[in-house]
Design an enzyme around this catalytic site. Structure first.
Site, PDB file in Angstrom:
ATOM      1  N   GLY D  36       0.819  -1.207   0.000  1.00 24.86           N
ATOM      2  CA  GLY D  36       0.000   0.000   0.000  1.00 24.86           C
ATOM      3  C   GLY D  36       0.853   1.256   0.000  1.00 24.86           C
ATOM      4  N   THR D  37       0.245   2.374  -0.364  1.00 28.58           N
ATOM      5  CA  THR D  37       0.966   3.645  -0.310  1.00 28.58           C
ATOM      6  C   THR D  37       1.138   4.049   1.150  1.00 28.58           C
ATOM      7  OG1 THR D  37      -1.122   4.789  -0.520  1.00 28.58           O
ATOM      8  CG2 THR D  37       0.134   4.453  -2.541  1.00 28.58           C
ATOM      9  N   ALA D  38       2.157   4.900   1.406  1.00 25.42           N
ATOM     10  CA  ALA D  38       2.557   5.192   2.780  1.00 25.42           C
ATOM     11  C   ALA D  38       1.628   6.195   3.467  1.00 25.42           C
ATOM     12  CB  ALA D  38       3.981   5.735   2.787  1.00 25.42           C
ATOM     13  N   GLN D  55      -2.882   7.887  -4.162  1.00 23.78           N
ATOM     14  CA  GLN D  55      -2.681   7.630  -5.580  1.00 23.78           C
ATOM     15  C   GLN D  55      -4.003   7.385  -6.250  1.00 23.78           C
ATOM     16  OE1 GLN D  55       0.083   4.434  -5.910  1.00 23.78           O
ATOM     17  NE2 GLN D  55       1.876   5.756  -5.756  1.00 23.78           N
ATOM     18  N   LYS D  68      -7.655   7.517   2.935  1.00 24.83           N
ATOM     19  CA  LYS D  68      -6.559   6.974   3.723  1.00 24.83           C
ATOM     20  C   LYS D  68      -6.609   7.497   5.165  1.00 24.83           C
ATOM     21  CE  LYS D  68      -3.246   5.085   2.402  1.00 24.83           C
ATOM     22  NZ  LYS D  68      -2.095   5.575   1.649  1.00 24.83           N
TER      23      LYS D  68
END
Lengths: 246, 246, 246, 246, 246, 246, 246
Positions: D36-38, D55, D68
Site C-alpha cells: 500500500g501507499t505510505a 494515488q 486513507k
C-alpha cells in the site's frame, strides 16, 4: 502394491466409500475387535451364559478390574471384545437407556430394543465425519418375556441374534468349536462348561478358572449372577472327570 | 521403510484406525507418558501410598511446584506421569466431580466412580476429531468404604485396578521391582519404603529424600497426608540399617 | 534429512503427537519465546523484582510503549517474553480474573490461583484444533499472604514456581548467571541490581538504565511500583563503585 | 530451495508456528501493508498530524474516495496503509468502540484504550483457524487528557507508541527521514511540512498538494480537521521559499 | 514454472496471504469480473447514467431477462459485471438495506452508506474460510442530497467514487475512452451518448440500441428510469448526424 | 497435460476460483445436467407448454415414476433435466415457497418471484463450503397476470427468461431446432407439436408418444394439465399428415 | 492408469462433481448395494410381494435376525439390500414418519409420500460434506387407496415406481428374469413363486424355503404378513410339480 495404494486412497475416513463399495474404517475397526481377547455368549433353555477371557498383565493387577462382562440391568448383561474404553462408552449408553425405559414406562427394557439403540449409536459413528467407528463388538444377553436371548453388535452397527456366538481374538476357531459342540438341551452348568471350553479351543487346553470371567442370567430369577471361582472350578473339574469334552 | 510409511499413513488423527486396528495417536500419547518421570502407587492393609520422582531443573526452582501428587478430595489423591499441563486438566476435572458429588448427594465420591468419570473424559478425546488424546497416565488412590483402592488411567481411556503400579519413564523396570518385592502385609512405612525403592530401581541407587514426593491416605483418618522430608529420611535410613532392601 | 522429514510429518497441528510422544507445535512456540527479548523475575525477603530488556527500534518510538511488565492487580505483576500480542491476551485474561475475584469474593486473587487460570487457558490452546499455542512465556510475581511468590508459565501450559527465573532470548545464559549469583538475603535494591546484571550477562556489559524496565512489589505496601530511571541509575552506579558485581 | 520449501511447509495457516517460532502468515500480511501507499503520523506540542499519499488511478476517480485518513471520533483519527477493505473493517470497529464508550460512560474514549481494542481484534485473527490476519497497519492519532498521542498497530496485533512514524510502502526510507528531521518544537504547520516532506522522501521530490491527504487534531479544539489544498500549498510554498528542507 | 508453482501454493483459499502479501483468490475473482460483459456509469450535472452491454445467446431469450441494471430504491440503481448470480445476491442485500433504512428512519438511504454496507459484506467473504469472494463488480449510482453520485465496488471489498467508470470485460479500453471523452458539462442525453459510445469502443463500432441497457436517475425526479429503445435510437442517430463521435 | 493438471488444481471445491476466474464445480454441475434426458418449454399466446423425454430402463418400471414435469402450484409447473434427486429438492422448495405466498399474502406467487427464490438457493450452494452445486437445470413455466412466462435456472444460480428453451442432453441441437421452427402465433397444439418435434431432433425421428411427458398451462384456466397419450398421439398424427414438420 | 488417477481426483467426497458431471461417492454407494444379497418386490392385482435372500453365516445364528424385510406400518413393508445398518436407519426414519402421519392427521401414510420422505433424506447425504451416502437400496411396498404400489429408492435419492423390481447382488440377472416372467394376472401365490424363482435365477436352482424371507400385503387386509416356511414350501412344491418354472 497397486492394490495397497488403491486401498490407502479410500481408507482414512468414515465418510468415504471405496470404488467397490467398502467402508475400510469399519473393516479396520473389526480388526481392533480381533486384537482383544475373546468373549462368548450362549443360550440354554434356562438362561444365558456369558464368558470372557481375562488376561492380566501383572500379578499385582486386580483381576476384577479387567472388566469384560458388564451388568446393564438386572436382567441384561454385556460381554465385550476389542477397545476397552470404547466398550465402556457403549455399556454406559446401554445403562442409560435401560434406566430411561424404567423411569418413563416403569418396565424392563427388552433385549432386542436395547441392542438396537446401541447399534443405532454405532451406525452414526460410521456415517458422520469427525469421528471414528467404535472398535468393539458386544454380546448382549438377557431374558425377555421369560425367554433367554443373545445379540451381537458389530462395528458397522449391524446386530445379529445368536444361540451361541464368539467375538474377539480367535473368533473363528471358537465359533467353529461352538458350532460343533453346542446342543440345545444343555442345562446352565453345561452351558458354562461349553463356553469355557470354547474359550480354551484356540490354545488346546482348558483355561484356568481364574483366567475367565463367567456370568449367567437364568429365566428363574432374571438377574445377572457372576459365577464364582469355586463353582467354576467344580464345573470344570466335572469336565475333566467326564473325560475329554473336546 | 515400508513399515514406517505404512504407519505414517494412519497415525495423524484420532479418528482413524490403521488397517490392523490400531489407534496410533493413542499409542503416541503413551510415549508422551514415558517421557515423564515415574510415579508409583501401592496399597497396604492400612492405606494407600503415592510416590513420584521430582526432577528439578534448577536450584532456584521451588521444589514444591513440580507437582506430581495432587489432592482431589480429602480421601483421594492422584499421582501423574507425562504431559504436566494435561494432568492438571484431568485433576481439575476430578476435583469438580468430587465437589459435585458432595454438593448433590452430600457424600464422598467413590474412588472407582471418580476414575470412571476421568477415563470417560479421556476416551472422548480418542474418538472425536479436532483434538488430541491426553498425554498422561494417572494413579488414582483413595479410601472407599474403609478399603484402600488404587486405579490407573491410560491415554486410551482404559482403567485398571492395582495393588501396586507404576506409570511414566522406566515403568517396566519399576513394575518388575514392585512385582518382586510387594507383600500384602506391609505397614504404611513399609509401603513408603517399597515405593521409594521402586522409584530408585532404574538408577541402581536409593533416591534422595528431597527428589521424591510421597503422600499417604490411611484408613484411619481417610485424609491425604504429605510425607515430610524428615520422616522420609528416617524411613529410608531404616532401610540402610536393615541392609540392602533391594 | 530423514529426521527432518520425519519431524515434518507431525509438526503442523496442535492435535497431533509425534511417534515419540512430542507436541512439536508447543516446542515451536517455545522458539517464539526465545525470539523475544529476555525478562527476569526474582524474590527477595521483602518483595518481588521483575525486570525486562526493552529494545526500541527507533529513537522516535515511545519507550514506554514497548511494554514488557504489566500490572495485573495492585499486588501482582507480569513480565513477558515472546509474541507481544499473545502476551497482551494473557495479561488481559489475568486482569479479568483478578477483577472477578475481587467482585465475587471481595478479596485479592492469590498468585498461584491466578497463574493456574492462565496456564489452564494456555493448555486448551495446545489440545484443540483450529488454533495455535500461545507463543509467550510469562513471569507472574506478587505478594500472597504477605509472602513474595514468583511463577513461570510456559507454552505447554505448565507452571513452575521460582526464587529467580529468566524467560526469553538467551534464557540459559541469564539463568546460569542467576544460579551463580542469587542469594536469599538480598534487600530489594540488591535484587534489582542482580536482575539487571543478569539481563546484561549475555552481552558482557552492564545494560543502560534506559534499556531496561524494572518494577518491584514489596511486602510492605503490596503494590507494584515502577523503578524510576534515576533510582535505577543510582543503584547501578553503586554496582560500579562496589566493583565488578559480575 | 531447501530454505524455501522448508518455509512453505509452515506458511499456509494462522494456526501454525514454523520450527524457528515464526508466524509466516503474519509476516506475509506485513508484506500486504508494504504494497500500500505510505501514511505518516507525528506529534507536535500542539497536536497530531496525519498525512497519507493518495494515488488516483484515473482522472475520473473522485480523489476523496481514495480514503486513507478516517475520522473515528472528534478527537481521534486513523491513517492506514495496506489492504483498503481490511482497513475499513478496523476503522468501523474503532468507531463502534468510540460510540460505545460515549453511550455507556458519557466520555470520550482514550487513544490508548481504543488502540488496544483494535489490536486485540487483530490478534484474534492471528491465532484462530478459518480466517487470515488483517493486511493493514494503522496510525491512530488523537488527543487524550489534553496531550497528543500517536499509536501504530501492526498485523500481529502489536501496538507501538510513537512521536513520529510511517507505515506502508517505502516505510524504511520515510522513517529514516523522520528520524533525521523530527524536532519536538515544531508548530503544527512545521509538522505538516515534515509529514509531507517525509512522504516525498522516497521519490526525491516534493509531493504535489493534491496527491496527499493531511489532517490535524490540535489540543485547542480536539477535533480532526482536514487540511485544505490551499493551506497545504501555502505551507509547501513556504518550504520552497525557505530553501531545500530536505 | 517456478513462478507458477510458487503461486499455486498460495492461491486456493481466502484465508491465506502469498509471501508477497497478495490475496490470489481476490485477484481471481477480479478475473471473473472481466469474463462478464461491460457496464458503464457516469455523472452529469443533472443525473446519473448507467449503461450495460446485454449479450443474448439466442433469439428466443427474453432480452429483459439478461439483467445488468437493477433498481435498488427509487433513487439508486446498480449496474453489474461478472458472475450474474453473485450480483443478484448483492443487489438483494442492497434492497434489504434500503428498505431497512426507510422502515427504521423513514428516509432514503445515502448512496455512499449503501455502497459501504455492500463492500463490508464483500470484504467478509475475503477474510473468512468456507466461502469464496464475490465474482462481481458493481456500479452504484444515485442521487444523494440532490447530487448525483457514482461508486464502484470491487471483489476485495474496496469502493471507489467516480465521475465516470467502467467495469467488466475490456474495462481498460472503455475507461480510456471515458477519460478522453468525458466532459463535466454533458446533459443527460450527452451522457447517454458517451456511455453507449464507450461500450462500443472495444469493437470499433456503435453498439445497436437493442444490445444495450440504459437507465438514468436525474436530480429532477430522483427516480430510476429505463431509457426506451426509441429514445436510445434517436440519441444514437444524433450521434451519427453530428459525425463520428469517436 | 499441463492444462489438465492446471485445471485439477482449482476444480475440487465450491469456494475456489481458478486463475482465469472460473468456478469449475459449477461447470461440472452443468455437465451433470447434460447427462440427463432433455426437457423443453415454450410459450404460445395462450399458454405454456412443458415437454420432457422420459427414458424407462425396464418394461416393469412405472412410466409415471420417471417424473420430469412437476406441478408447483395450479398455475406453475417445472420441467427438469439432470440429477433427479437434486431436482426434487428444488421442486419441493418451490412448492413450499408457493404455499407460503398463499398463506401469508393470500395470493398466487409470480413466476419470476418463484424462480428467483429458487436461483437464490442455488447460488448459495455455489459460494459456501461443505456442499456441492445442484446438478440440475429447471424450466419454470406458468401464468402471471394473465401472461404465460418461462424461465430457466442453471447450476450457477442464474435465471434466464425464454420464449422457448431446452435443457439437458443434446440441448444445443434441440435449441437450434427451436430457434429455426418457433413461431409466435402457435396455438397450444402447435406448441405441443413443436416441443415434441424438438425433443426428437437429436435422433432424427418423431419420438413415441409414450416416451414423452407433456403438460400445458393455458391462460384460460391457469391450471397445469397433463396431456394424455391419446391427445398426444392425435396431435403427432396430424404432424405426419401435414407432412414432415422437420 | 490415466483414467483411474483421473477418477481418484474426484471420488473422495460428497461435495464434488467430476469433470463429466458424475458423483463418484454415490456410484460407489451403489456398489455397496451390490455387495448385499438381493431383494425382490412385485405387484399382483391383489397385493404386494416382498422377498429377500437370507444368508446365514453360521448354524447358530437366529435366522430371523438377518432381517431383510421390515414392517413400517401395517400396510407398508420395506425390503432392503446393501449396508445393513444403513438400511435400519432408513427404516427407522420411515417408521417415525408413518407414526407422525398417524398422530398428526389420524391417517395412514401413503406409499409414495413415505418413499419421498426417505429419498429426501438420502439426497441430503449426497450433497452435504461431513457425511457419506447411504449404502443401501430399498423396495418400499404397500397398499394405497386400495391399490398395491411398489417403489425403489437408490443411493442418489432417486425413487422409481415398479411393477416388479430387484435390488442388491446379481440385480441385473434377477431383473431380466422378472421382465421375462412377470405377468399382470398373477395371484399372490403366483407372485410369491415368481419372486422366489427370480431370487434363484443367478444360481440356476430353486432357493431353499429356509434361505428366503417372504412377506405379502394384500388389498384385502392391508396388513403385512410374513409367509411361513410351510406355506412357502408348499408353494415351491407346486412349482416343482408344475415342471420347470424357469
Amino acid at each position: 502394491m497397486q492394490g495397497q495404494s488403491q486401498q490407502q486412497a479410500y481408507d482414512r475416513g468414515n465418510t468415504i466409500f471405496s470404488p467397490d463399495g467398502r467402508l475400510y474404517q469399519v473393516e479396520y475397526a473389526r480388526e481392533a475387535v480381533k486384537r482383544g481377547t475373546a468373549s462368548v455368549g450362549l443360550l440354554t433353555p434356562d438362561g444365558v451364559v456369558l464368558a470372557a477371557n481375562r488376561q492380566v498383565s501383572s500379578s499385582l493387577m486386580e483381576r476384577s478390574s479387567v472388566e469384560k462382562i458388564h451388568t446393564v440391568d438386572d436382567h441384561i448383561g454385556i460381554a465385550s471384545a476389542g477397545h476397552v474404553a470404547d466398550a465402556r462408552q457403549l455399556v454406559d449408553l446401554a445403562r442409560r437407556r435401560a434406566q430411561g425405559e424404567q423411569l418413563r414406562y416403569g418396565q424392563r427394557i427388552g433385549v432386542e430394543t436395547l441392542t438396537r439403540s446401541i447399534t443405532d449409536h454405532i451406525q452414526e459413528y460410521t456415517q458422520t465425519g469427525g469421528a471414528r467407528p467404535f472398535g468393539v463388538a458386544l454380546l448382549v444377553g438377557g431374558i425377555e418375556n421369560g425367554e433367554p436371548r443373545l445379540f451381537e453388535t458389530d462395528p458397522s452397527g449391524t446386530d445379529y441374534e445368536w444361540q451361541a456366538a464368539a467375538v474377539g481374538g480367535d473368533r473363528d476357531v471358537i465359533q467353529d468349536y461352538l458350532e460343533e459342540n453346542y446342543r440345545t438341551d444343555f442345562d446352565v452348568d453345561g452351558g458354562i462348561e461349553l463356553a469355557v471350553s470354547a474359550l480354551s479351543a484356540p490354545t488346546d487346553g482348558v483355561v484356568a478358572a481364574e483366567d475367565v470371567d463367567v456370568a449367567t442370567i437364568t429365566t428363574d430369577d432374571e438377574s445377572l449372577q457372576s459365577v464364582s471361582n469355586d463353582r467354576l472350578e467344580s464345573i470344570l473339574a466335572d469336565v475333566d472327570e467326564d473325560g475329554a469334552d473336546e
